[in-house]
Write an enzyme that holds these catalytic residues in place. Structure first.
Site, mmCIF file in Angstrom:
data_model
loop_
_atom_site.group_PDB
_atom_site.id
_atom_site.type_symbol
_atom_site.label_atom_id
_atom_site.label_comp_id
_atom_site.label_asym_id
_atom_site.label_seq_id
_atom_site.Cartn_x
_atom_site.Cartn_y
_atom_site.Cartn_z
ATOM 1 N N GLY A 12 -54.951 104.036 -3.884
ATOM 2 C CA GLY A 12 -55.602 104.370 -5.150
ATOM 3 C C GLY A 12 -56.121 103.214 -5.995
ATOM 4 C CB ILE A 92 -63.818 116.151 7.304
ATOM 5 C CG1 ILE A 92 -63.520 114.914 8.155
ATOM 6 C CG2 ILE A 92 -65.283 116.572 7.270
ATOM 7 C CD1 ILE A 92 -64.669 114.120 8.612
ATOM 8 C CG ASN A 107 -66.607 109.026 0.343
ATOM 9 O OD1 ASN A 107 -65.446 108.838 -0.021
ATOM 10 N ND2 ASN A 107 -67.040 108.630 1.533
ATOM 11 C CG HIS A 109 -68.261 104.270 4.271
ATOM 12 N ND1 HIS A 109 -67.225 104.844 4.989
ATOM 13 C CD2 HIS A 109 -68.894 103.431 5.131
ATOM 14 C CE1 HIS A 109 -67.244 104.383 6.228
ATOM 15 N NE2 HIS A 109 -68.240 103.518 6.345
ATOM 16 C CG ASP A 145 -68.523 108.092 5.782
ATOM 17 O OD1 ASP A 145 -68.013 108.529 4.740
ATOM 18 O OD2 ASP A 145 -67.853 107.596 6.701
HETATM 19 C C1 GRF Z 1 -61.558 102.174 0.270
HETATM 20 O O1 GRF Z 1 -61.785 101.128 1.157
HETATM 21 C C2 GRF Z 1 -62.698 103.142 0.284
HETATM 22 O O2 GRF Z 1 -63.931 102.516 0.519
HETATM 23 C C3 GRF Z 1 -62.352 104.060 1.410
HETATM 24 O O3 GRF Z 1 -60.963 104.198 1.365
HETATM 25 C C4 GRF Z 1 -60.385 103.055 0.721
HETATM 26 C C5 GRF Z 1 -59.590 103.563 -0.432
HETATM 27 O O4 GRF Z 1 -58.840 102.548 -1.061
HETATM 28 N N1 GRF Z 1 -63.062 105.310 1.298
HETATM 29 P P1 GRF Z 1 -58.052 102.850 -2.397
HETATM 30 O O5 GRF Z 1 -57.074 104.003 -2.077
HETATM 31 O O6 GRF Z 1 -59.039 103.256 -3.448
HETATM 32 O O7 GRF Z 1 -57.320 101.605 -2.721
#
Ligand code: GRF
Length: 200
Positions: A12, A92, A107, A109, A145
């Site tokens: 998080g 998903i 989202n 990525h 994605d």
């Molecule tokens: C991040 O690298 C994000 O890009 C991907 O999952 C990871 C989440 O990290 N979708 P966090 O839980 O926000 O630290």
């Protein structure tokens, strides 16, 4: 002022960045609920520290993805959520979910899409030998994605990078562009035309 629901599965840090941006007045919105499929997600603890409502929903209690998503949607509706933010959510979404919140799910990525979609994007980037990577905030459609891109930020992959140092560099940028994209959404400034998102 937009009502935000955040879906998480893990540590998080993006959630944290969004919470801080709201506290600093950089986003005109409020996180009404944080929902997780993982009871041990550290993201839930972070939310609780800020007295944000949290809910864990156990996937095993539902017979399929759509039923699970319907339970999530029930909570999102109760909280009058207008924007669904996926922040390290590892499932998903069903087509039903995506239809219900069409163009209202975003989202982040950890790669420059459309390169390296799916899991372990930083590892894919590193192993492929790409010299540039970065992160992408996009609307969520029914693919993986693959939805219209809102913001991207590039980072360089240097010779002395490891997979971990690259992931760290990318993460730092994620924490900048995700709150920014949410702010643009909350201001009603994101206009989707086909695959393109215009910022007005
Ligand atoms: C991040 O690298 C994000 O890009 C991907 O999952 C990871 C989440 O990290 N979708 P966090 O839980 O926000 O630290």
């Amino acid at each position: 002022m937009v009502n935000i629901g955040v879906l998480v599965s893990g540590r998080g840090t993006n959630l944290q960045a969004i919470i801080e941006a709201i506290e600093e007045g950089k986003i005109e919105g409020e996180i009404k609920v944080v929902i997780s499929d993982n009871p041990d997600a550290y993201a839930l603890k972070r939310a609780q520290q800020y007295h944000i409502n949290t809910r864990y929903i156990n996937f095993k209690e539902f017979k399929n993805r759509e039923d699970y998503d319907k339970e999530i949607i029930k909570t999102l509706k109760e909280k009058k959520i207008e924007l669904v933010v996926l922040a390290g959510y590892m499932r998903i979404l069903s087509p039903y979910f995506i239809r219900t919140y069409k163009n209202k799910i975003i989202n982040i990525h950890p790669a420059l899409l459309p390169s390296f979609p799916g899991l372990h994007a930083q590892r894919q980037t590193f192993e492929y030998g790409a010299k540039v990577s970065g992160c992408t905030v996009h609307f969520v459609d029914e693919g993986v994605d693959s939805g219209p891109i809102i913001l991207q930020k590039a980072v360089e992959v240097s010779d002395d990078d490891t997979e971990e140092s690259l992931a760290e560099k990318i993460l730092k940028e994620e924490h900048q562009i995700y709150p920014r994209a949410i702010q643009l959404f909350s201001e009603g400034r994101l206009i989707i035309k086909g695959r393109r998102v215009f910022i007005k």
